[in-house]
Scaffold this motif. Structure first.
Motif, short mmCIF file in Angstrom:
data_model
loop_
_atom_site.label_atom_id
_atom_site.label_comp_id
_atom_site.label_asym_id
_atom_site.label_seq_id
_atom_site.Cartn_x
_atom_site.Cartn_y
_atom_site.Cartn_z
N ILE A 1 0.88 -1.33 0.16
CA ILE A 1 0.06 0.05 0.05
C ILE A 1 0.84 1.29 -0.13
CG2 ILE A 1 -1.66 1.34 1.46
CD1 ILE A 1 -2.83 -1.38 2.45
N TYR B 1 2.55 1.75 -3.25
CA TYR B 1 1.53 2.24 -4.50
C TYR B 1 1.47 3.60 -4.04
CZ TYR B 1 -2.85 3.01 -6.68
OH TYR B 1 -3.97 3.34 -7.42
N HIS B 2 1.41 4.13 -3.00
CA HIS B 2 0.86 5.47 -2.71
C HIS B 2 2.29 6.56 -3.22
CE1 HIS B 2 -3.13 5.58 -1.41
NE2 HIS B 2 -2.80 4.61 -0.52
#
Length: 200
Positions: free
Chosen positions: A194, A197-198
């Motif tokens: 996560i 991804y960010h």
């Protein structure tokens, strides 16, 4: 991750409640005490969380975050909600094999959800914050402190007539190791994905 983890915890608790073989020590204590006082689980658990919240704030306020508030407020009410849905869909579990199946499913779901919301690092529920705080103070392994904590609350739950059974004992001794397992094998990797991804 924090919100979904809390949702998963509550679903796991609903399975454990349906199994009727014992709850986790904290919920068992809250169920027993709330019944004695004629209160709903959600309301009483919120009061208990507020009391433990004061301890965590003074012991290590850095452990407080949005995840703390979500857990404090939502879990008790969500257990009531998902227990109602479970009863509507499946009725009352009466056979021992189905009780055991529900207990195993509930334990795995509960520990996975706890690991997920703790891995999100947005604040811990006051109950879950006790063991890490004592671990930092004493340098004793987390799983050892967690077992001691769960056993102490299990005894308290028994004294107030909470739903204590052999599943409670299993939870008291295996929740810490299971949370560590889920964190190492699944949720720490999920968090890294996560974050990657960010960052893109």
């Amino acid at each position: 991750m924090s919100f979904v983890g809390i949702l998963i915890i509550s679903i796991g608790e609903a399975f454990l409640k349906a199994a009727n073989l014992g709850m986790d020590p904290f919920t068992g204590l809250n169920l027993g005490a709330s019944k004695l006082l004629g209160m709903g689980l959600g309301n009483f658990q919120l009061i208990m969380n507020l009391a433990l919240f004061v301890f965590v704030v003074f012991a290590n306020f850095r452990m407080i975050g949005i995840g703390t508030v979500l857990n404090m407020v939502l879990v008790g009410y969500e257990i009531q909600f998902f227990s109602g849905i479970y009863t509507t869909l499946f009725g009352t579990v009466t056979s021992l094999p189905m009780q055991l199946i529900n207990a195993i499913i509930g334990l795995l779901i509960f520990s996975f959800g706890a690991s997920m919301y703790m891995s999100a690092n947005l604040g811990m529920a006051p109950y879950d914050g006790i063991a890490p705080i004592i671990t930092n103070w004493t340098k004793i392994r987390y799983r050892v402190i967690r077992v001691i904590q769960d056993v102490a609350f299990m005894v308290a739950a028994y004294l107030v007539g909470g739903p204590i059974g052999f599943v409670t004992i299993i939870i008291a001794f295996f929740t810490g190791p299971l949370i560590e397992f889920w964190s190492d094998q699944v949720n720490s990797k999920l968090l890294n994905r996560i974050q990657s991804y960010h960052q893109k």
